[in-house]
Design a protein around this motif. Structure first.
Motif, short mmCIF file in Angstrom:
data_model
loop_
_atom_site.label_atom_id
_atom_site.label_comp_id
_atom_site.label_asym_id
_atom_site.label_seq_id
_atom_site.Cartn_x
_atom_site.Cartn_y
_atom_site.Cartn_z
N GLU A 1 0.81 -1.23 0.00
CA GLU A 1 0.00 0.00 0.00
C GLU A 1 0.84 1.26 0.00
N THR A 2 2.04 1.20 0.56
CA THR A 2 2.88 2.40 0.66
C THR A 2 3.88 2.52 -0.49
N SER A 3 3.88 1.56 -1.39
CA SER A 3 4.82 1.59 -2.52
C SER A 3 4.32 2.52 -3.61
N PRO A 4 5.22 3.01 -4.48
CA PRO A 4 4.79 3.85 -5.61
C PRO A 4 3.74 3.16 -6.47
N ALA A 5 3.90 1.86 -6.69
CA ALA A 5 2.92 1.12 -7.50
C ALA A 5 1.60 0.98 -6.75
N GLY A 6 1.68 0.73 -5.46
CA GLY A 6 0.48 0.54 -4.67
C GLY A 6 -0.34 1.81 -4.51
N LYS A 7 0.33 2.97 -4.52
CA LYS A 7 -0.36 4.25 -4.37
C LYS A 7 -1.03 4.70 -5.66
N ALA A 8 -0.57 4.20 -6.80
CA ALA A 8 -1.11 4.62 -8.09
C ALA A 8 -2.45 3.93 -8.35
N SER A 9 -3.47 4.72 -8.65
CA SER A 9 -4.82 4.18 -8.81
C SER A 9 -4.98 3.35 -10.09
N ASP A 10 -4.09 3.56 -11.06
CA ASP A 10 -4.24 2.86 -12.34
C ASP A 10 -3.26 1.69 -12.48
N VAL A 11 -2.70 1.24 -11.37
CA VAL A 11 -1.71 0.16 -11.42
C VAL A 11 -2.27 -1.08 -10.72
N VAL A 12 -2.07 -2.21 -11.36
CA VAL A 12 -2.48 -3.48 -10.78
C VAL A 12 -1.23 -4.25 -10.36
N THR B 1 7.74 -0.23 -8.12
CA THR B 1 7.34 0.84 -9.04
C THR B 1 6.55 0.28 -10.21
N VAL B 2 5.93 1.17 -10.97
CA VAL B 2 5.14 0.77 -12.13
C VAL B 2 6.03 0.06 -13.14
N ASP B 3 5.52 -1.05 -13.69
CA ASP B 3 6.20 -1.87 -14.68
C ASP B 3 7.39 -2.64 -14.11
N GLN B 4 7.54 -2.67 -12.80
CA GLN B 4 8.62 -3.45 -12.20
C GLN B 4 8.19 -4.90 -12.02
N ILE B 5 9.14 -5.80 -12.18
CA ILE B 5 8.91 -7.23 -11.97
C ILE B 5 9.91 -7.74 -10.94
N ILE B 6 9.41 -8.42 -9.94
CA ILE B 6 10.27 -9.06 -8.95
C ILE B 6 10.33 -10.55 -9.29
N HIS B 7 11.53 -11.04 -9.56
CA HIS B 7 11.71 -12.44 -9.91
C HIS B 7 12.11 -13.27 -8.68
N LEU B 8 12.13 -14.59 -8.87
CA LEU B 8 12.56 -15.47 -7.79
C LEU B 8 13.94 -15.08 -7.26
N SER B 9 14.83 -14.74 -8.19
CA SER B 9 16.19 -14.39 -7.78
C SER B 9 16.24 -13.11 -6.96
N GLY B 10 15.16 -12.34 -6.96
CA GLY B 10 15.12 -11.09 -6.20
C GLY B 10 14.61 -11.26 -4.79
N LEU B 11 14.22 -12.46 -4.41
CA LEU B 11 13.74 -12.70 -3.06
C LEU B 11 14.90 -12.72 -2.07
N VAL C 1 6.17 -11.11 -8.56
CA VAL C 1 5.25 -9.96 -8.50
C VAL C 1 5.44 -9.13 -9.76
N VAL C 2 4.33 -8.68 -10.33
CA VAL C 2 4.36 -7.82 -11.52
C VAL C 2 3.45 -6.63 -11.27
N ALA C 3 3.97 -5.42 -11.52
CA ALA C 3 3.17 -4.19 -11.39
C ALA C 3 2.89 -3.65 -12.78
N ARG C 4 1.63 -3.63 -13.17
CA ARG C 4 1.23 -3.20 -14.51
C ARG C 4 0.20 -2.07 -14.43
N GLN C 5 0.20 -1.23 -15.44
CA GLN C 5 -0.82 -0.18 -15.54
C GLN C 5 -2.10 -0.80 -16.05
#
Length: 215
Positions: A114-125, A154-164, A186-190
């Protein structure tokens, strides 16, 4: 010793008829196997196990299985549930060795979305592609869960397994199979952009083709 103890009783009667009688008596038939010992049939109180099964630790933690006063460390490997009743039909437990690495599924806990840039954006899933991951480690290092911090997502960011961020002594065997197995967690998309793109694709279909498909 683990933090979670499950009490059980050994049993000698087996077969469908015996299992049916146990369930009518509010008991669950189960089996313990592995660890260099012979498989052992056991029974457990349904109410106690049902309550335990509502907790995440029941599925991903090492359990102290107390069978008639003798404690063995085990992992839950399989649970058979009734198709529509709140009834556990059968359980499989695997014995573990303190000095032997094991593989087990571990739940992912997503925090700070909820506090992330992606989470705060209303048009991001923000899409969670995985909710658990299989890890390899010694029994003492098995985590109850793995935390995934989305605070900087952030928007359009992808977290992969290697990023855990894995606890010490814990590995993800899948990552040893090659880059193509480093899948998205995790994938953040508009969301609006994707919807507009889908509408545009539909609008580009020729009228003749639409009519043909309709036929």
């Amino acid at each position: 010793m683990s933090e979670h103890t499950i009490k059980a009783t050994g049993r000698s009667d087996e077969g469908k008829g015996a299992s049916r009688r146990l369930r009518h008596a509010a008991q669950i038939p189960a089996i313990v196997y592995g660890g260099g010992s012979e498989p052992k049939s056991i029974q457990l109180e349904h109410e106690h196990i049902w309550l335990a099964s509502q907790n995440e630790w029941f599925y991903s933690s090492i359990l102290d299985l107390d069978i008639d006063g003798k404690v063995e460390q085990v992992l839950l490997r399989d649970m058979q549930r009734h198709p529509y009743r709140q009834l556990i039909m059968h359980l499989d437990f695997q014995r573990i060795s303190a000095n032997q690495a094991l593989r087990a599924p571990v739940q992912l806990h997503f925090v700070n979305e909820e506090t992330s840039p992606a989470g705060k954006a209303s048009d991001v899933v923000v899409m969670k592609e995985l909710t658990q991951v299989e890890v390899s480690c010694l029994p003492k290092d098995l985590p109850e869960f793995i935390e995934v911090d989305l605070g900087e997502l952030t928007v359009d960011q992808i977290i992969h397994l290697s990023g855990l961020k894995l606890p010490k002594g814990v590995e993800i065997p899948q990552l040893k199979l090659g880059k193509e197995h480093d899948v998205a967690v995790v994938v953040a998309r508009q969301g609006r952009v994707e919807a507009e793109s889908s509408d545009a694709d539909s609008a580009d279909v020729p009228a003749a083709k639409v009519e043909k498909d309709a036929e």
